[in-house]
Design an enzyme around this catalytic site. Structure first.
Site, PDB file in Angstrom:
ATOM      1  N   ARG A  44      -6.291   5.958   8.183  1.00  0.00           N
ATOM      2  CA  ARG A  44      -6.311   4.468   7.770  1.00  0.00           C
ATOM      3  C   ARG A  44      -6.229   4.544   6.267  1.00  0.00           C
ATOM      4  O   ARG A  44      -6.369   5.496   5.601  1.00  0.00           O
ATOM      5  CB  ARG A  44      -7.504   4.004   8.316  1.00  0.00           C
ATOM      6  N   ALA A  46      -4.123   2.355   2.880  1.00  0.00           N
ATOM      7  CA  ALA A  46      -2.702   2.007   2.602  1.00  0.00           C
ATOM      8  C   ALA A  46      -1.887   3.193   2.180  1.00  0.00           C
ATOM      9  O   ALA A  46      -0.779   3.648   2.558  1.00  0.00           O
ATOM     10  CB  ALA A  46      -2.501   0.830   1.799  1.00  0.00           C
ATOM     11  N   GLN A 181     -16.238   1.004   6.976  1.00  0.00           N
ATOM     12  CA  GLN A 181     -15.307   1.655   6.079  1.00  0.00           C
ATOM     13  C   GLN A 181     -16.378   1.872   4.722  1.00  0.00           C
ATOM     14  O   GLN A 181     -16.147   3.086   4.283  1.00  0.00           O
ATOM     15  CB  GLN A 181     -14.115   1.317   5.520  1.00  0.00           C
ATOM     16  N   ASP A 222      -3.778  -3.429   0.294  1.00  0.00           N
ATOM     17  CA  ASP A 222      -2.825  -3.153   1.360  1.00  0.00           C
ATOM     18  C   ASP A 222      -1.431  -3.536   1.079  1.00  0.00           C
ATOM     19  O   ASP A 222      -0.397  -2.877   1.344  1.00  0.00           O
ATOM     20  CB  ASP A 222      -3.227  -3.582   2.407  1.00  0.00           C
ATOM     21  N   ASN A 232      -5.941  -7.357   0.813  1.00  0.00           N
ATOM     22  CA  ASN A 232      -6.975  -6.093   1.134  1.00  0.00           C
ATOM     23  C   ASN A 232      -8.004  -6.471   2.222  1.00  0.00           C
ATOM     24  O   ASN A 232      -7.929  -7.706   2.509  1.00  0.00           O
ATOM     25  CB  ASN A 232      -7.679  -5.737  -0.508  1.00  0.00           C
ATOM     26  N   LYS A 233      -8.769  -5.400   2.113  1.00  0.00           N
ATOM     27  CA  LYS A 233      -9.812  -5.721   3.493  1.00  0.00           C
ATOM     28  C   LYS A 233     -10.511  -7.059   3.442  1.00  0.00           C
ATOM     29  O   LYS A 233     -10.663  -7.380   2.195  1.00  0.00           O
ATOM     30  CB  LYS A 233     -10.729  -4.252   3.285  1.00  0.00           C
TER      31      LYS A 233
HETATM   32  O1  MRU Z   1      -8.321  -1.251   7.719  1.00  0.00           O
HETATM   33  P1  MRU Z   1      -8.417  -0.116   6.911  1.00  0.00           P
HETATM   34  O2  MRU Z   1      -9.534   0.612   6.835  1.00  0.00           O
HETATM   35  O3  MRU Z   1      -6.754   0.462   6.892  1.00  0.00           O
HETATM   36  O4  MRU Z   1      -8.140  -1.039   5.587  1.00  0.00           O
HETATM   37  C1  MRU Z   1      -8.243  -0.232   4.232  1.00  0.00           C
HETATM   38  C2  MRU Z   1      -8.106  -1.186   3.071  1.00  0.00           C
HETATM   39  O5  MRU Z   1      -8.070  -2.289   3.185  1.00  0.00           O
HETATM   40  C3  MRU Z   1      -8.323  -0.708   1.846  1.00  0.00           C
HETATM   41  O6  MRU Z   1      -9.149  -1.104   0.967  1.00  0.00           O
HETATM   42  C4  MRU Z   1      -6.851  -0.323   1.087  1.00  0.00           C
HETATM   43  O7  MRU Z   1      -6.199   0.355   1.980  1.00  0.00           O
HETATM   44  C5  MRU Z   1      -6.797   0.175  -0.046  1.00  0.00           C
HETATM   45  S1  MRU Z   1      -6.879   1.860   0.213  1.00  0.00           S
HETATM   46  C6  MRU Z   1      -6.612   2.854  -1.268  1.00  0.00           C
END
Ligand code: MRU
Length: 316
Positions: A44, A46, A181, A222, A232-233
């Site tokens: 997981r 990005a 996370q 993302d 983003n998340k």
């Molecule tokens: O659902 P996930 O864990 O893949 O989401 C990840 C995120 O939202 C991160 O903040 C994003 O990918 C940036 S990672 C450098």
């Protein structure tokens, strides 16, 4: 240890669903296995998804099946992070040159991720120290560390570089419901880095900012739309609102591959909706499990990439 790697013609990746309780790796030999690992968030973040997309095309090419069909399935394993499609397309473009060229390009994407994230982290730390001095107290969200990339990290790459420059204060990270996370992965990484940190519940993030405990909010992304909206998340947007209210800079750290010029704005991005069971378990309760949100460009102080700094509103 790398989060994701190409070893002897297969993908080796840390199984992020088991951290911090167990540090184990997955051996991935087929696109089906890779799609499954991406969907259940064993792989997981990005930039890591971009590398997974690239290496997945290499797996498909070595497998000798219908590479374009396998790539098409891989491309949509998760919809929101643009890096996944970016990694797939970049390697697929070499398909006519043969299997060796495909594998070489995928490995190039992997190595490039490490180099680009280091550059991003150093640039971000320099930019923050120039403006805020030190020590800099940081609030972050989700996991934008080495686990979300091959190594090093994006938002946590900036934190890492601040630490190396002796300019880091305390790091606050929210839990990042429902899959944690922040409290599982980011706290684990910060502990291994020897960085003083504190976990708060998601709803406490704005209070941490309002109370002046953080000098800056630094998050990953993302997808960044052409107008600068940042996807983003889920839970990022409330932090940006709180930062704007408190006059605290809100900084996005992401590689260039996260910028999607083909998407005009955040409203055009497909937001992944995940299984309600992640929120309510097997209770018979309706749950709308948005995995990402959109932070409008006007709330973003700066976007720091491996190549440039895109400044939005002036520092508060
Ligand atoms: O659902 P996930 O864990 O893949 O989401 C990840 C995120 O939202 C991160 O903040 C994003 O990918 C940036 S990672 C450098």
């Amino acid at each position: 240890m790398r989060t994701i790697d190409w070893v002897d013609g297969r993908i080796i990746a840390i199984d992020q669903t088991l951290l911090p309780d167990a540090l184990t790796t997955l051996r991935i030999d087929t696109v089906d296995q890779l799609v499954d690992a991406i969907r259940r968030l064993a792989i997981r973040g990005a930039p890591a998804l971009g590398v997974a997309g690239a290496l997945g095309v290499a797996l498909a090419a070595r497998g000798g099946g219908d590479v374009r069909a396998e790539a098409a399935r891989l491309r949509v394993a998760r919809p929101t992070a643009v890096n996944l499609a970016w990694g797939v397309e970049r390697v697929l473009a070499r398909l006519d040159e043969g299997v060796d060229a495909v594998v070489a390009e995928a490995v190039h994407v992997l190595e490039e991720d490490v180099r680009r994230n280091r550059e991003l982290g150093l640039r971000g730390a320099r930019w923050l120290v120039d403006r805020l001095g030190g020590p800099v107290n940081v609030h972050t969200h989700c996991n934008a560390g080495a686990l979300a990339c091959v190594e090093w990290g994006t938002a946590l790459g900036v934190v890492r570089a601040l630490r190396d420059a002796d300019a880091l204060g305390h790091v606050y990270v929210d839990e990042t419901r429902p899959l944690l996370q922040g409290s599982r992965l980011t706290a684990w990484e910060l502990a291994r880095m020897g960085v003083a940190h504190t976990v708060v519940v998601d709803s406490a993030g704005p209070t941490v900012i309002a109370r002046g405990l953080a000098d800056v909010v630094v998050v990953g992304a993302d997808r960044i739309a052409a107008n600068g909206d940042v996807v983003n998340k889920i839970g990022t947007y409330p932090l940006a609102l709180a930062a704007a209210r408190a006059g605290v800079p809100f900084v996005v750290a992401a590689p260039e591959s996260t910028i999607d010029p083909a998407t005009p704005d955040g409203a055009s991005v497909e937001i992944e909706v995940r299984d309600p069971a992640e929120v309510v378990g097997d209770r018979p309760t309706a749950a709308l499990n948005y995995a990402f949100d959109v932070t409008p460009a006007d709330l973003v102080t700066a976007i720091i990439t491996d190549e440039r700094i895109i400044s939005g509103k002036p520092l508060g």
